[in-house]
Motif scaffolding. Structure first.
Motif, PDB file in Angstrom:
ATOM      1  N   ARG A  96       0.860  -1.198   0.000  1.00  0.00           N
ATOM      2  CA  ARG A  96       0.000   0.000   0.000  1.00  0.00           C
ATOM      3  C   ARG A  96       0.880   1.226   0.000  1.00  0.00           C
ATOM      4  O   ARG A  96       1.959   1.218   0.588  1.00  0.00           O
ATOM      5  N   ASN A  98       0.422   5.072   1.235  1.00  0.00           N
ATOM      6  CA  ASN A  98      -0.453   6.062   1.880  1.00  0.00           C
ATOM      7  C   ASN A  98       0.150   7.446   1.655  1.00  0.00           C
ATOM      8  O   ASN A  98       1.187   7.763   2.223  1.00  0.00           O
ATOM      9  N   LYS A 100      -0.956  10.498   2.436  1.00  0.00           N
ATOM     10  CA  LYS A 100      -1.134  11.378   3.592  1.00  0.00           C
ATOM     11  C   LYS A 100      -0.768  12.836   3.297  1.00  0.00           C
ATOM     12  O   LYS A 100       0.194  13.390   3.862  1.00  0.00           O
ATOM     13  N   TRP A 109      -5.796   7.364  11.252  1.00  0.00           N
ATOM     14  CA  TRP A 109      -6.078   5.923  11.286  1.00  0.00           C
ATOM     15  C   TRP A 109      -6.323   5.516  12.725  1.00  0.00           C
ATOM     16  O   TRP A 109      -5.485   5.751  13.593  1.00  0.00           O
ATOM     17  N   HIS A 112      -5.187   0.106  15.550  1.00  0.00           N
ATOM     18  CA  HIS A 112      -5.510  -1.227  15.022  1.00  0.00           C
ATOM     19  C   HIS A 112      -4.253  -2.088  14.943  1.00  0.00           C
ATOM     20  O   HIS A 112      -3.131  -1.592  15.075  1.00  0.00           O
ATOM     21  N   ASP A 114      -2.630  -4.850  12.043  1.00  0.00           N
ATOM     22  CA  ASP A 114      -2.847  -5.154  10.626  1.00  0.00           C
ATOM     23  C   ASP A 114      -3.300  -6.596  10.408  1.00  0.00           C
ATOM     24  O   ASP A 114      -3.965  -6.904   9.422  1.00  0.00           O
ATOM     25  N   LEU A 146       3.489   7.604  12.370  1.00  0.00           N
ATOM     26  CA  LEU A 146       2.875   6.372  12.844  1.00  0.00           C
ATOM     27  C   LEU A 146       3.137   6.288  14.348  1.00  0.00           C
ATOM     28  O   LEU A 146       4.271   6.487  14.794  1.00  0.00           O
ATOM     29  N   HIS A 209      -1.054   0.039  16.253  1.00  0.00           N
ATOM     30  CA  HIS A 209      -0.590   1.338  15.768  1.00  0.00           C
ATOM     31  C   HIS A 209      -1.757   2.167  15.248  1.00  0.00           C
ATOM     32  O   HIS A 209      -2.851   1.652  15.022  1.00  0.00           O
ATOM     33  N   SER A 211      -2.595   6.628  13.702  1.00  0.00           N
ATOM     34  CA  SER A 211      -1.998   7.945  13.415  1.00  0.00           C
ATOM     35  C   SER A 211      -3.106   8.984  13.377  1.00  0.00           C
ATOM     36  O   SER A 211      -4.282   8.663  13.191  1.00  0.00           O
ATOM     37  N   ARG A 220       3.172  13.471   3.837  1.00  0.00           N
ATOM     38  CA  ARG A 220       3.936  12.464   4.580  1.00  0.00           C
ATOM     39  C   ARG A 220       3.563  11.076   4.054  1.00  0.00           C
ATOM     40  O   ARG A 220       2.711  10.384   4.602  1.00  0.00           O
ATOM     41  N   TYR A 224       3.908   0.911   2.427  1.00  0.00           N
ATOM     42  CA  TYR A 224       3.859  -0.255   3.313  1.00  0.00           C
ATOM     43  C   TYR A 224       3.959  -1.524   2.467  1.00  0.00           C
ATOM     44  O   TYR A 224       3.150  -1.729   1.556  1.00  0.00           O
TER      45      TYR A 224
HETATM   46  O1  LIG Z   1       0.053   5.885   7.319  1.00  0.00           O
HETATM   47  C1  LIG Z   1      -0.600   6.033   8.357  1.00  0.00           C
HETATM   48  O2  LIG Z   1      -0.758   7.117   8.891  1.00  0.00           O
HETATM   49  C2  LIG Z   1      -1.197   4.852   9.052  1.00  0.00           C
HETATM   50  C3  LIG Z   1      -1.469   3.717   8.141  1.00  0.00           C
HETATM   51  C4  LIG Z   1      -1.799   2.450   8.819  1.00  0.00           C
HETATM   52  O3  LIG Z   1      -1.894   2.360  10.005  1.00  0.00           O
HETATM   53  C5  LIG Z   1      -1.978   1.258   8.004  1.00  0.00           C
HETATM   54  O4  LIG Z   1      -2.011   1.385   6.754  1.00  0.00           O
HETATM   55  O5  LIG Z   1      -2.117   0.167   8.589  1.00  0.00           O
END
Ligand SMILES: O=C(O)CCC(=O)C(=O)O
Length: 263
Positions: A96, A98, A100, A109, A112, A114, A146, A209, A211, A220, A224
């Motif tokens: 992924r 992100n 942001k 976010w 949670h 993953d 994060l 984690h 955010s 930002r 991932y």
């Molecule tokens: O990039 C972020 O701020 C958090 C993203 C996240 O927690 C995720 O993709 O699992």
């Protein structure tokens, strides 16, 4: 690149390690330059912010359709540490990006892990999976880094429920029950994972984690890369290619300058 014994024990104990400068400036620029084409895609692999449909919240699967990201996953600096930490050959279960963006457009976010959707929906047997977080931009206290709870991966699959905000939007997120979160945070604390662009964090898939939204003026972006152990391949094929890759062929490393060669 070989991880040291102390890096491996830090990962086993705290659930993540972060390595500054793992990618050089040229490699970072190549990834940054690839972002507009990725975010301009119109397929279901691009998830939009709920309050701002013109803003991409995340792009699934860039390593399939963007050459720089395809090369990123096979760099020895990334792949070898993952194999060492998982003590197995690996494939990419999901990737992924992100973006942001700043000015509040890049949403937060909820807390949670993953692993729950991968286990419950994709049929991933064990949490033998690592979320490699490649910082495409600087990640500072101002740009909603994060936030992680060190050691939270030792608690296994926590009580969580499907997050309503994610439902029907093309991705699944199970957020953590508040009482469980408060207990974990009291015990382990909460730490930001920060660094300059080019920093790479290796994060266990059960680390709790989250955010905040990015109210700074700066983007930002983080890429991932979720590497799963080949012996832990997923059993279900309910979700599409960009969320649950079904090719379990072990990844091979390329030349260390494979990404830089695109300059
Ligand atoms: O990039 C972020 O701020 C958090 C993203 C996240 O927690 C995720 O993709 O699992």
């Amino acid at each position: 690149m070989q991880l040291s014994d102390s890096q491996i024990s830090e990962f086993d104990e705290r659930g993540y390690i972060s390595i500054p400068g793992l990618l050089n400036e040229m490699e970072v620029k190549i990834l940054q330059d690839a972002m507009p084409d990725i975010l301009a895609r119109t397929g279901p692999e691009i998830v939009r912010e709920s309050d701002s449909p013109e803003t991409a919240r995340l792009a699934f699967g860039p390593h399939y359709y963007s050459e720089p990201f395809a090369r990123l996953v096979q760099l020895p600096r990334i792949l070898q540490p993952v194999r060492d930490l998982l003590r197995d050959d690996v494939y990419i279960h999901q990737s992924r990006l992100n973006p942001k963006p700043g000015f509040g457009a890049g949403g937060g976010w909820e807390w949670h892990q993953d692993f729950p959707p991968w286990h419950l929906i994709d049929g991933m047997p064990e949490p033998q999976c690592i979320m490699v977080s490649v910082f495409i931009d600087d990640c500072t206290p101002a740009t909603s880094p994060l936030l992680a709870i060190p050691g939270s991966q030792h608690h296994g699959l926590l009580d969580s429920k499907l997050h309503e905000d994610a439902e029907g939007r093309g991705y699944a997120l199970h957020h953590i029950d508040r009482a469980a979160l408060a207990k974990l945070a009291d015990e382990g604390g909460i730490e930001p994972i920060m660094g300059k662009a080019g920093t790479v964090a290796f994060v266990h898939c059960n680390v709790v984690h989250g955010s905040a939204n990015n109210v700074s003026p700066w983007r930002r972006a983080i890429s991932y890369l979720n590497f799963n152990a080949v012996s832990n391949a997923c059993k279900s094929d309910e979700r599409p290619w960009y969320q649950n890759n079904r090719d379990f062929t072990p990844l091979e490393t390329t030349a260390d300058d494979a990404l830089e060669q695109l300059a």
